[in-house]
Design a protein around this motif. Structure first.
Motif, PDB file in Angstrom:
ATOM      1  N   ALA A 330       0.828  -1.206   0.000  1.00 54.37           N
ATOM      2  CA  ALA A 330       0.000   0.000   0.000  1.00 54.37           C
ATOM      3  C   ALA A 330       0.862   1.255   0.000  1.00 54.37           C
ATOM      4  N   GLY A 331       1.958   1.219   0.757  1.00 51.12           N
ATOM      5  CA  GLY A 331       2.823   2.386   0.849  1.00 51.12           C
ATOM      6  C   GLY A 331       3.615   2.662  -0.416  1.00 51.12           C
ATOM      7  N   ALA A 332       3.856   1.635  -1.225  1.00 50.48           N
ATOM      8  CA  ALA A 332       4.671   1.782  -2.438  1.00 50.48           C
ATOM      9  C   ALA A 332       3.841   2.076  -3.682  1.00 50.48           C
ATOM     10  N   THR A 333       2.535   2.157  -3.545  1.00 49.64           N
ATOM     11  CA  THR A 333       1.655   2.290  -4.710  1.00 49.64           C
ATOM     12  C   THR A 333       1.861   3.608  -5.459  1.00 49.64           C
ATOM     13  N   GLY A 334       2.180   4.681  -4.741  1.00 45.48           N
ATOM     14  CA  GLY A 334       2.429   5.960  -5.403  1.00 45.48           C
ATOM     15  C   GLY A 334       3.616   5.884  -6.344  1.00 45.48           C
ATOM     16  N   LEU A 335       4.706   5.292  -5.880  1.00 45.44           N
ATOM     17  CA  LEU A 335       5.877   5.117  -6.745  1.00 45.44           C
ATOM     18  C   LEU A 335       5.548   4.195  -7.908  1.00 45.44           C
ATOM     19  N   VAL A 351       8.174  16.518  -7.251  1.00 47.33           N
ATOM     20  CA  VAL A 351       7.064  15.644  -6.854  1.00 47.33           C
ATOM     21  C   VAL A 351       7.345  15.011  -5.491  1.00 47.33           C
ATOM     22  N   VAL A 352       6.341  15.039  -4.610  1.00 52.41           N
ATOM     23  CA  VAL A 352       6.419  14.332  -3.331  1.00 52.41           C
ATOM     24  C   VAL A 352       5.563  13.075  -3.428  1.00 52.41           C
ATOM     25  N   VAL A 353       6.146  11.943  -3.073  1.00 55.29           N
ATOM     26  CA  VAL A 353       5.428  10.669  -3.070  1.00 55.29           C
ATOM     27  C   VAL A 353       5.340  10.191  -1.621  1.00 55.29           C
ATOM     28  N   ALA A 354       4.122   9.923  -1.165  1.00 56.29           N
ATOM     29  CA  ALA A 354       3.931   9.464   0.206  1.00 56.29           C
ATOM     30  C   ALA A 354       4.199   7.958   0.307  1.00 56.29           C
ATOM     31  N   LEU A 355       5.194   7.599   1.114  1.00 60.48           N
ATOM     32  CA  LEU A 355       5.450   6.192   1.439  1.00 60.48           C
ATOM     33  C   LEU A 355       4.782   5.965   2.796  1.00 60.48           C
ATOM     34  N   CYS A 356       3.516   5.571   2.756  1.00 56.61           N
ATOM     35  CA  CYS A 356       2.673   5.728   3.942  1.00 56.61           C
ATOM     36  C   CYS A 356       2.684   4.560   4.913  1.00 56.61           C
ATOM     37  N   GLY A 357       3.392   3.469   4.607  1.00 55.52           N
ATOM     38  CA  GLY A 357       3.417   2.354   5.551  1.00 55.52           C
ATOM     39  C   GLY A 357       4.540   1.380   5.264  1.00 55.52           C
ATOM     40  N   GLY A 358       5.032   0.724   6.330  1.00 54.47           N
ATOM     41  CA  GLY A 358       6.123  -0.221   6.158  1.00 54.47           C
ATOM     42  C   GLY A 358       5.877  -1.566   6.798  1.00 54.47           C
ATOM     43  N   ASN A 359       4.605  -1.876   7.087  1.00 52.89           N
ATOM     44  CA  ASN A 359       4.297  -3.123   7.798  1.00 52.89           C
ATOM     45  C   ASN A 359       3.987  -4.274   6.847  1.00 52.89           C
ATOM     46  N   ILE A 360       4.978  -4.651   6.069  1.00 57.71           N
ATOM     47  CA  ILE A 360       4.801  -5.791   5.175  1.00 57.71           C
ATOM     48  C   ILE A 360       5.166  -7.064   5.934  1.00 57.71           C
ATOM     49  N   ASP A 361       4.394  -8.120   5.725  1.00 55.86           N
ATOM     50  CA  ASP A 361       4.671  -9.402   6.368  1.00 55.86           C
ATOM     51  C   ASP A 361       6.048  -9.908   5.958  1.00 55.86           C
ATOM     52  N   THR A 362       6.820 -10.350   6.933  1.00 49.21           N
ATOM     53  CA  THR A 362       8.154 -10.869   6.641  1.00 49.21           C
ATOM     54  C   THR A 362       8.086 -12.044   5.671  1.00 49.21           C
ATOM     55  N   THR A 363       7.084 -12.901   5.856  1.00 51.29           N
ATOM     56  CA  THR A 363       6.948 -14.076   4.977  1.00 51.29           C
ATOM     57  C   THR A 363       6.585 -13.682   3.547  1.00 51.29           C
ATOM     58  N   ALA A 364       5.918 -12.559   3.395  1.00 53.77           N
ATOM     59  CA  ALA A 364       5.501 -12.116   2.056  1.00 53.77           C
ATOM     60  C   ALA A 364       6.590 -11.341   1.336  1.00 53.77           C
ATOM     61  N   LEU A 365       7.503 -10.751   2.082  1.00 53.04           N
ATOM     62  CA  LEU A 365       8.505  -9.866   1.476  1.00 53.04           C
ATOM     63  C   LEU A 365       9.333 -10.577   0.417  1.00 53.04           C
ATOM     64  N   GLY A 366       9.787 -11.808   0.709  1.00 47.07           N
ATOM     65  CA  GLY A 366      10.589 -12.545  -0.266  1.00 47.07           C
ATOM     66  C   GLY A 366       9.826 -12.814  -1.547  1.00 47.07           C
ATOM     67  N   ARG A 367       8.559 -13.190  -1.404  1.00 44.71           N
ATOM     68  CA  ARG A 367       7.741 -13.459  -2.598  1.00 44.71           C
ATOM     69  C   ARG A 367       7.527 -12.187  -3.415  1.00 44.71           C
ATOM     70  N   VAL A 368       7.327 -11.073  -2.727  1.00 47.56           N
ATOM     71  CA  VAL A 368       7.100  -9.798  -3.431  1.00 47.56           C
ATOM     72  C   VAL A 368       8.365  -9.367  -4.163  1.00 47.56           C
ATOM     73  N   ILE A 369       9.515  -9.569  -3.543  1.00 43.91           N
ATOM     74  CA  ILE A 369      10.769  -9.205  -4.207  1.00 43.91           C
ATOM     75  C   ILE A 369      10.969 -10.043  -5.468  1.00 43.91           C
ATOM     76  N   ASP A 370      10.648 -11.333  -5.402  1.00 39.27           N
ATOM     77  CA  ASP A 370      10.734 -12.179  -6.601  1.00 39.27           C
ATOM     78  C   ASP A 370       9.804 -11.671  -7.701  1.00 39.27           C
ATOM     79  N   ARG A 371       8.583 -11.263  -7.308  1.00 37.06           N
ATOM     80  CA  ARG A 371       7.654 -10.690  -8.299  1.00 37.06           C
ATOM     81  C   ARG A 371       8.243  -9.417  -8.912  1.00 37.06           C
TER      82      ARG A 371
END
Length: 459
Positions: A330-335, A351-371
């Protein structure tokens, strides 16, 4: 600074007209029950009344800024390393650096501070699967106000435990957030706790708006601000603050393609229920935007865009690699909107881009990086048919090695191949340096082998 509002929790005004002035303090009761036609009891929230939406004012945001200044981190707004590669001067407003990891603390702190003395003793209740629950729990503990949060069964255990560590009474109830909300409202009515909607309570909107005040203070000559949109609370408050201080600034909202509820509301002229699918930006998956948020924001937003999931993953990857920042979907959607090329009008702009949250699940982070690596053309899957005689696969791996390509996974099969009996089909997942490198690899494979399936699609 404008005069502050009185120490009451504003209720939704009565009457059919949208009001701009603060509203009176309601009784602790959430509201009379009704029926939704399916036999389920629906409790009306007087703070978020679809028939009487309340517009938050600039004075409300100014009052919130004064009230929360000692309890909220003044998050940095720093120029990004990506500015040159994206042909615009980008500044990241790093709200993920708040203590609980998101902008939600602003609204939570202000809403709690505005409770009457007797209500502070009774406490508040909310339904949330993540950031709102964390913010309310933390600031409730800080201010000595009892907090109950109802979280759905799908809520990450890490966030459930964090809320408990902040002293909140955590109740796990409901298959999704809608069921949790119904249960929370019933409990609130029974126990006298005020229900605080995480994206539409007027005090929540005013608190979120303080981010907009900080942006103008930190980047006074900003041309545009890009804000992720879920329920609409953040963009409503921030747009209100920014447009009042500098009307020329363009406000751009960004949603995931899996839940474009605010875009649909803009088309319909009112909040409408929107189909929600599973998304990386789970914090934006709100099927119906807030009525107060929509009333406040609809005339202040200059553009809404909808991004694809793969670009959200790519944005998370870029932030990890270039900004050394862990940001949730959700926080990275602006970028993501900028990376997808949806905002060409911002080239050459500040341009200012709001990075509004950093609470990504640790287990999901690896999968998201692969994507993200796959979206960037650096993680590649291909299938090639090679000779099944000695040296056939060795020749393939030598080609990959000579090109500097790293093999992540390799698998070969013979049974389902319908061509030469002395051939084998080899499936490979490999990592290249960049998109140009992967294109070189594809060209080399097609030159050497007759049968190459590049980037097969999954459904």
């Amino acid at each position: 600074m404008s005069k502050r509002r009185s120490e009451g929790t504003g209720a939704a005004p009565r009457g059919k007209k949208v009001k701009d002035e603060p509203s009176p303090t309601p009784s602790p009761c959430i509201g009379p029950p009704a029926c939704n036609g399916a036999g389920n009891e629906v409790i009306k929230d007087p703070f978020c009344d679809p028939d009487n939406p309340k517009k938050v004012t600039f004075q409300d945001v100014s009052a919130a800024a004064y009230k929360i200044k000692d309890g909220i981190h003044h998050s940095p707004c720093i120029k990004s390393r990506m500015s040159s590669m994206l042909d615009m001067e980008i500044y990241f407003k790093k709200e993920f650096l708040q203590f609980t990891g998101s902008f939600k603390e602003r609204g939570a702190r202000y809403a709690l501070s505005q409770l009457p003395k007797e209500q502070k003793a009774v406490g508040v209740i909310a339904a949330s699967a993540g950031n709102h629950a964390l913010a309310l729990s933390y600031h409730g503990q800080s201010l000595g106000i009892p907090v109950t949060v109802v979280m759905p069964l799908i809520a990450p255990m890490m966030k459930v435990q964090a809320c408990r560590s902040y002293g909140a009474n955590v109740i796990i109830q409901g298959n999704d957030i809608s069921e949790s909300k119904v249960h929370a409202q019933k409990l609130g009515q029974e126990n006298g706790c005020i229900y605080i909607n995480g994206y539409d309570h007027p005090h929540i909107l005013a608190g979120q708006g303080t981010m907009g005040l900080e942006i103008i203070e930190q980047v006074p000559d900003v041309d545009a601000v890009v804000i992720p949109v879920g329920g609409g609370g953040l963009i409503a408050g921030a747009a209100l603050a920014i447009k009042n201080l500098k009307p020329s600034v363009k406000i751009i909202g960004v949603e995931s393609e899996r839940c474009a509820s605010f875009s649909e509301a803009m088309k319909a002229g009112k909040p409408v229920r929107t189909e929600v699918s599973s998304t990386i930006a789970d914090g934006l998956a709100v099927p119906t935007v807030g009525v107060n948020a929509f009333a406040t924001a609809k005339d202040l937003i200059d553009k809404m865009v909808v991004v694809k999931e793969e670009y959200i993953a790519l944005a998370i990857l870029r932030l990890v690699e270039l900004e050394k920042a862990i940001v949730e979907g959700a926080g990275a959607t602006g970028l993501a909107a900028i990376l997808e090329g949806l905002l060409p009008e911002l080239e050459g702009k500040k341009v200012v881009v709001a990075l509004c949250g950093g609470n990504i699940d640790t287990t999901a982070l690896g999968r998201v990086i692969d994507r993200g690596l796959a979206a960037d053309g650096r993680l590649i899957r291909f299938v090639v048919t090679v000779s099944d005689r000695p040296g056939g696969i060795a020749e393939l791996t030598k080609l990959l090695a000579d090109m500097g390509v790293s093999i992540k996974d390799i698998f070969h099969e013979r049974a389902w191949l319908k061509t030469d009996i002395f051939s084998v089909q080899v499936k490979c997942v490999v990592e290249a340096r960049d998109k140009a490198h992967s294109e070189e690899l594809e060209a080399a494979l097609r030159k050497r082998y007759d049968q190459v399936a590049w980037l097969p699609k999954y459904f």
